[in-house]
Enzyme design. Structure first.
Site, PDB file in Angstrom:
ATOM      1  N   ASN A   1       0.046  -1.546  -6.947  1.00 31.01           N
ATOM      2  CA  ASN A   1      -0.271  -2.513  -5.902  1.00 31.01           C
ATOM      3  C   ASN A   1      -1.761  -2.499  -5.582  1.00 31.01           C
ATOM      4  O   ASN A   1      -2.330  -1.422  -5.372  1.00 31.01           O
ATOM      5  CB  ASN A   1       0.505  -2.171  -4.620  1.00 31.01           C
ATOM      6  CG  ASN A   1       0.137  -3.086  -3.460  1.00 31.01           C
ATOM      7  OD1 ASN A   1       0.482  -4.265  -3.474  1.00 31.01           O
ATOM      8  ND2 ASN A   1      -0.578  -2.552  -2.475  1.00 31.01           N
ATOM      9  N   GLU A   2      -2.366  -3.648  -5.543  1.00 29.16           N
ATOM     10  CA  GLU A   2      -3.765  -3.826  -5.103  1.00 29.16           C
ATOM     11  C   GLU A   2      -4.675  -2.682  -5.569  1.00 29.16           C
ATOM     12  O   GLU A   2      -5.382  -2.076  -4.760  1.00 29.16           O
ATOM     13  CB  GLU A   2      -3.818  -3.980  -3.571  1.00 29.16           C
ATOM     14  CG  GLU A   2      -3.182  -5.259  -3.099  1.00 29.16           C
ATOM     15  CD  GLU A   2      -3.404  -5.590  -1.624  1.00 29.16           C
ATOM     16  OE1 GLU A   2      -3.884  -4.730  -0.863  1.00 29.16           O
ATOM     17  OE2 GLU A   2      -3.088  -6.729  -1.229  1.00 29.16           O
TER      18      GLU A   2
ATOM     19  N   GLU B   1       1.849 -11.614  -2.611  1.00 35.77           N
ATOM     20  CA  GLU B   1       1.617 -11.426  -1.160  1.00 35.77           C
ATOM     21  C   GLU B   1       0.833 -12.628  -0.663  1.00 35.77           C
ATOM     22  O   GLU B   1      -0.299 -12.858  -1.125  1.00 35.77           O
ATOM     23  CB  GLU B   1       0.833 -10.136  -0.869  1.00 35.77           C
ATOM     24  CG  GLU B   1       1.661  -8.884  -0.998  1.00 35.77           C
ATOM     25  CD  GLU B   1       0.934  -7.639  -0.511  1.00 35.77           C
ATOM     26  OE1 GLU B   1       0.186  -7.718   0.474  1.00 35.77           O
ATOM     27  OE2 GLU B   1       1.128  -6.585  -1.145  1.00 35.77           O
TER      28      GLU B   1
ATOM     29  N   ASN C   1       0.823  -1.206   0.000  1.00 34.07           N
ATOM     30  CA  ASN C   1       0.000   0.000   0.000  1.00 34.07           C
ATOM     31  C   ASN C   1       0.862   1.264   0.000  1.00 34.07           C
ATOM     32  O   ASN C   1       0.473   2.286  -0.553  1.00 34.07           O
ATOM     33  CB  ASN C   1      -0.916   0.013   1.228  1.00 34.07           C
ATOM     34  CG  ASN C   1      -1.917  -1.134   1.208  1.00 34.07           C
ATOM     35  OD1 ASN C   1      -2.226  -1.680   0.153  1.00 34.07           O
ATOM     36  ND2 ASN C   1      -2.417  -1.518   2.369  1.00 34.07           N
TER      37      ASN C   1
ATOM     38  N   GLN D   1       5.437 -10.632   5.166  1.00 37.88           N
ATOM     39  CA  GLN D   1       6.619  -9.996   4.607  1.00 37.88           C
ATOM     40  C   GLN D   1       7.861 -10.695   5.170  1.00 37.88           C
ATOM     41  O   GLN D   1       7.743 -11.834   5.613  1.00 37.88           O
ATOM     42  CB  GLN D   1       6.591  -8.513   4.901  1.00 37.88           C
ATOM     43  CG  GLN D   1       5.360  -7.842   4.269  1.00 37.88           C
ATOM     44  CD  GLN D   1       5.387  -6.314   4.277  1.00 37.88           C
ATOM     45  OE1 GLN D   1       6.371  -5.689   4.595  1.00 37.88           O
ATOM     46  NE2 GLN D   1       4.264  -5.714   3.915  1.00 37.88           N
TER      47      GLN D   1
HETATM   48  O1  AHR Z   1       1.498  -6.754   3.433  1.00 39.20           O
HETATM   49  C1  AHR Z   1       0.701  -5.818   4.084  1.00 39.20           C
HETATM   50  C2  AHR Z   1      -0.278  -5.133   3.133  1.00 39.20           C
HETATM   51  O2  AHR Z   1      -1.225  -6.055   2.697  1.00 39.20           O
HETATM   52  C3  AHR Z   1       0.292  -4.578   1.865  1.00 39.20           C
HETATM   53  O3  AHR Z   1       0.798  -3.293   2.016  1.00 39.20           O
HETATM   54  C4  AHR Z   1      -0.887  -4.544   0.954  1.00 39.20           C
HETATM   55  O4  AHR Z   1      -0.531  -4.684  -0.389  1.00 39.20           O
HETATM   56  C5  AHR Z   1      -1.768  -5.653   1.463  1.00 39.20           C
HETATM   57  O5  AHR Z   1      -3.061  -5.227   1.638  1.00 39.20           O
END
Ligand code: AHR
Length: 498
Positions: free
Chosen positions: A172-173, A292, A72, A349
């Site tokens: 991203n997303e 992810e 994000n 992560q």
């Molecule tokens: O990994 C944590 C968050 O999860 C990331 O920033 C986002 O891409 C997802 O919603």
């Protein structure tokens, strides 16, 4: 005791494992960067401020690629804020996580760190608050040798050689309403196509990941993939999938049955990619980047209490237990079973933030999920065999879930066969047999097991190996048949060779 069989044939292959399936992720979020991989004031810091104790653990995970800088975060990021002299870098608000970003660590530091950690970068561009122009500039800064404004700027910043980053995420997303610059599928698909086209004009050797859905539960799932790919099929090489699971209801059988949901997610995305391929009469296939994935729920309540605009908060610091480690093993097995299409995957992560590695001022240690990841990453190199699992099942909200998740990986060069197996049964052990007559003279070289009597057992800095793998010495191949008993709730790596 329950019984299962694995059937394999060395000629029936799923595909070669792309090592990038063992990737991970570092976002400017919580203590992932600051206090995680970078902490100049730490006694473990090297001359650049990188935590060498953390690098040592990452090397044990054997992570060939790390996604950066978000997440994000990237949807509001100005990469230029994080390059050049540190005393000139601005402190900015980060609206993704409501914190202050100091920019003391940026793109060039990340590339230096990646070298030290024996990994490579998967770089994301901001398609939230920014767009084509900035994406073009960052590729020029990173990948052109020189002779242009941004490539010369990189040199001025002390980096004579290009970073030569090969894999890039187009935002991203972008399907998520929480995302800065959230877009409809049509809007995003067009932007991804044009941004990708320009980025590849700067460096035609790069590969691009377009944003798929942020989870199978998104209302727009399916239509999103179809529309996005209809717009950017020619520019994209991969489509992303994101998925996190939690055991909020404290129902472990259901929690472990999420491997069924993950398998369904992957199969569905492959179908949509191939449907668009067919509609467009293309020969190129789009591969999957599961960039992810993890368990994420332990820290949710705690994170709601965070004050806005602090620096480097403890955020998303899930403390993982033994059942989380089992699901992580199951998720990796699930992805490997699709190795022909899942080419990239990132455990989200890597450090401190929903991570296998945690740090404090006195050291770094391994959470429970560290172990299945490290085992599969280190032992799972080669070719995935079509592994037919005949196992008893149990009912779950995702449909019938097998008690056994398994996959076999053949390494022809090394003449080895490795079986990964997860017994999800919480009560019963499982007798597994596998006909190995095609693998003449193969015997068990190693059998490693991860188990614990307490599903909620955790590791701590003081006791980082409370949940840790052990070696099993008794497993044998008899008359070309492997017969092994897997304890209830356990994960296994069985490596065979001559
Ligand atoms: O990994 C944590 C968050 O999860 C990331 O920033 C986002 O891409 C997802 O919603």
């Amino acid at each position: 005791m329950k019984k299962s069989t694995l059937s394999i044939d060395k000629h029936f292959i799923v595909g070669d494992i792309d090592k990038r399936i063992y990737g991970s992720f570092i976002e400017h979020l919580g203590r992932a960067v600051y206090e995680g991989i970078y902490q100049p004031e730490s006694p473990f810091a090297d001359e650049q401020g990188m935590r060498s104790d953390v690098i040592g653990l990452i090397q044990k995970l054997n992570v060939p690629i790390v996604r950066y800088p978000g997440g994000n975060f990237v949807s509001g990021y100005h990469w230029e804020d994080g390059v050049g002299p540190k005393n000139e870098r601005p402190e900015k608000i980060d609206l993704a996580w409501n914190v202050i970003e100091t920019n003391q660590f940026g793109l060039n530091e990340f590339m230096d760190w990646a070298k030290k950690a024996d990994t490579s970068a998967m770089m994301a561009v901001n398609l939230g608050t920014r767009g084509i122009e900035d994406a073009k500039n960052i590729v020029e800064y990173c990948n052109l040798k020189g002779g242009s404004y941004y490539s010369e700027l990189r040199k001025k910043h002390g980096y004579e050689q290009p970073h030569d980053i090969k894999l890039w995420c187009l935002g991203n997303e972008m399907d998520g309403p929480w995302q800065m610059g959230h877009k409809t599928a049509k809007e995003y698909g067009r932007l991804a196509a044009e941004t990708g086209r320009i980025m590849k004009m700067v460096d035609p050797s790069i590969e691009l990941v377009a944003c798929g859905s942020s989870g199978l539960n998104m209302d727009t799932f399916g239509a999103w993939e179809d529309t996005v790919l209809s717009e950017c099929y020619d520019q994209a090489d991969y489509l992303s999938l994101h998925q996190y699971y939690g055991n909020q209801d404290n129902n472990t059988p259901e929690f472990l049955a999420n491997t069924v949901a993950m398998d369904r997610f992957i199969t569905a995305v492959i179908s949509i990619c191939d449907a668009v391929k067919a509609k467009k009469r293309k020969t190129k296939s789009i591969h999957l980047s599961f960039d992810e994935w993890n368990v994420w729920y332990h820290s949710n309540e705690q994170d709601k209490k965070l004050e806005r605009w602090c620096k480097v908060p403890h955020q998303l610091e899930d403390i993982y237990n033994f059942e989380d480690a089992l699901l992580v093993a199951g998720m990796m097995i699930t992805m490997l079973r699709h190795a022909d299409r899942v080419k990239v995957a990132c455990l989200a992560q890597l450090v401190n933030v929903i991570a296998p590695i945690m740090t404090s001022d006195t050291g770094a240690w391994m959470q429970t999920i560290f172990y299945p990841f490290a085992l599969i990453s280190n032992y799972g190199r080669g070719t995935v065999l079509n592994t037919v699992v005949k196992a008893p099942t149990y009912e779950s909200k995702h449909g019938d879930a097998p008690y056994l998740d398994s996959v076999c990986v053949m390494n022809e060069e090394e003449e080895t066969l490795t079986i990964f197996a997860l017994n999800k049964d919480l009560e019963d052990s499982m007798e597994v047999s596998c006909d190995l007559r095609q693998f003449k003279d193969y015997e068990v070289k190693e059998h490693i097991m991860l188990t614990h009597s307490d599903l909620k057992a955790i590791n701590t800095e003081e006791q980082p190996d409370n949940v840790a793998p052990v070696h099993v010495k008794t497993t044998k191949v008899i008359d070309g048949n492997l017969q092994v008993v897997l304890n209830s709730k356990s994960f296994h790596v069985i490596k065979l060779g001559k």
